[in-house]
Design an enzyme around this catalytic site. Structure first.
Site, short mmCIF file in Angstrom:
data_model
loop_
_atom_site.label_atom_id
_atom_site.label_comp_id
_atom_site.label_asym_id
_atom_site.label_seq_id
_atom_site.Cartn_x
_atom_site.Cartn_y
_atom_site.Cartn_z
N LYS A 152 -33.97 -78.95 31.63
CA LYS A 152 -33.30 -80.18 31.99
C LYS A 152 -33.77 -80.65 33.37
O LYS A 152 -34.04 -79.84 34.26
CB LYS A 152 -31.79 -79.93 31.99
N SER A 204 -24.99 -84.16 28.60
CA SER A 204 -26.05 -84.81 29.35
C SER A 204 -27.39 -84.12 29.16
O SER A 204 -28.41 -84.61 29.64
CB SER A 204 -25.68 -84.82 30.84
N SER A 259 -21.91 -80.48 28.15
CA SER A 259 -23.25 -81.04 28.08
C SER A 259 -24.30 -80.17 27.39
O SER A 259 -25.44 -80.61 27.22
CB SER A 259 -23.74 -81.39 29.49
#
Length: 413
Positions: free
Chosen positions: A36, A101, A125
């Site tokens: 990420k 996310s 997330s």
């Protein structure tokens, strides 16, 4: 970075970080992964002068990193839509959100671009995009995996999680990140089905509960299965929850009042910590934030320290209550989210209703700090569905073992 159809829009930057030379087989040799975009990776961003320990652990274990992935702005959403980088394409349903996310990290795994990926889970997330993309997603016990050199969102809840398409790789990665030496010796004693939580889901119960129950019965016998009202248990055993309860909320099938209150407390503390972490930067830079994100950031800036001490007490009470319920050898089953992934560009009011219900489920692990795994259960009406399992704080190895043990029977359902 220029995108092409083959990467599903998952990446913000592609590169290759090879593992260090080794004369023997390492735990993750031959596997490739992505991370990420909020993880520091030396040389990939002007502010990154070193690499996050979680990423280094993967490299030292023999895995190869191939890039950074898209995240929702400020890691402040569970939808996966990014105004600047675009929305990664959900490999299971192109007209649906991928979840956020950690959207790019989930899509990279779901689309078979990598073997596994790293994300972060504060409010959901990792668990949410895992559910939406039809893959496994693991949120570890809070504080177990280092979040050093990962941009914080709200440190009372931040965790480094990971995605995989099968439980074997999920466990291999987990053993490295969790620094597990041997297989966990804890023997499974029972699974508790949170019946009231499953009533929140729009998916028929036979596609969630019955599939799980059939698998447990075949492996362990029906005597290992119990049922409970999680909302009632939390209401009776978490006294600080009364400070966040809406007395006008009735106990209906479309909400569980105690879990709504739990979610309110979690989101309040999350906003407060987000403001402390990023308020100065946002005010000085005035970034161009997308719809939904801008409103949440503004709401965070309006947060005061009122009830923050109570939030911290509530976290302690919630962990104690769930520890008493589960001990070291029981597992709690519930839906990951209340339904299949929403459509892209869903009307904001409708989406917020769904999000609110989702957070009432997600807050159970978030506030307690327990580990939780989202397990794919195939599709319903052509859309991916999932169930979640929770275990006590520190029981991550036990939970990974259990997921691996039931996988084959789940697939046969």
């Amino acid at each position: 970075m220029a995108r092409n159809s083959s990467d599903y829009g998952a990446y913000t930057e592609k590169f290759t970080l090879q593992p260090p030379p080794s004369s023997h087989q390492l735990p993750l040799t031959g596997l490739i992964f992505a991370v990420k975009d909020i993880f520091d990776v030396e040389g990939t961003h002007s502010a990154a002068v070193s690499t996050a320990p979680a990423v280094l652990d993967m490299l030292k274990a023999g895995a190869t990193c191939v890039g950074k992935t898209v995240t929702d702005e400020m890691a402040y959403s569970i939808d996966g839509e990014n105004k600047h980088c675009g929305t990664p394409t959900n490999p299971c349903a192109a007209d649906r959100v991928p979840g956020g996310s950690s959207s790019g990290s989930a899509v990279a795994v779901g689309a078979k671009l990598v073997d596994f990926s790293l994300g972060t889970d504060t409010g959901g997330s990792v668990r949410v995009p895992a559910s939406y993309c039809g893959i496994f997603g693991f949120r570890p016990s809070h504080g177990i995996v280092s979040t050093s050199e990962v941009i914080p969102m709200a440190q009372s809840f931040d965790t480094v999680g990971w995605f995989a398409r099968d439980p074997v790789i999920l466990k291999r990665v987990g053993k490295v990140l969790l620094k597990l030496q041997d297989d966990n010796p804890v023997r499974f004693s029972r699974i508790i089905i949170a019946e009231d939580c499953f009533k929140l889901s729009s998916i028929p119960s036979e596609r969630l509960i019955e599939v799980l129950i059939n698998s447990i019965e075949k492996l362990y016998g029906s005597q290992k299965i119990e049922y409970a009202s999680l909302g009632k248990y939390v209401e009776d055993n978490v006294p600080s929850l009364k400070h966040f309860s809406n007395n006008g909320t009735k106990n209906q099938e479309d909400n569980i009042p105690s879990l709504v209150a739990l979610s309110s407390a979690m989101r309040l503390l999350q906003r407060y910590e987000f403001k402390n972490n990023h308020g100065e930067w946002v005010r000085s830079v005035e970034p161009d934030l997308g719809p939904g994100i801008a409103e949440r950031v503004l709401e965070a800036f309006q947060t005061t320290d009122e009830k923050i001490d109570i939030c911290c007490s509530l976290k302690t009470e919630m962990r104690a209550a769930l520890s008493a319920l589960l001990g070291d050898s029981s597992i709690l089953a519930m839906p990951t989210v209340p339904g299949p992934p929403p459509k892209l560009q869903t009307e904001p009011t409708t989406l917020e209703t769904f999000r609110a219900k989702a957070f009432s489920l997600l807050s159970v692990a978030g506030v307690s700090g327990f580990c939780q795994v989202s397990i794919p259960l195939g599709t319903h009406d052509g859309l991916p569905i999932a169930v979640s399992l929770l275990a006590n704080h520190g029981s991550d190895g036990f939970l990974l073992d259990f997921v691996e043990s039931i996988d084959a029977t789940l697939k046969r359902q």
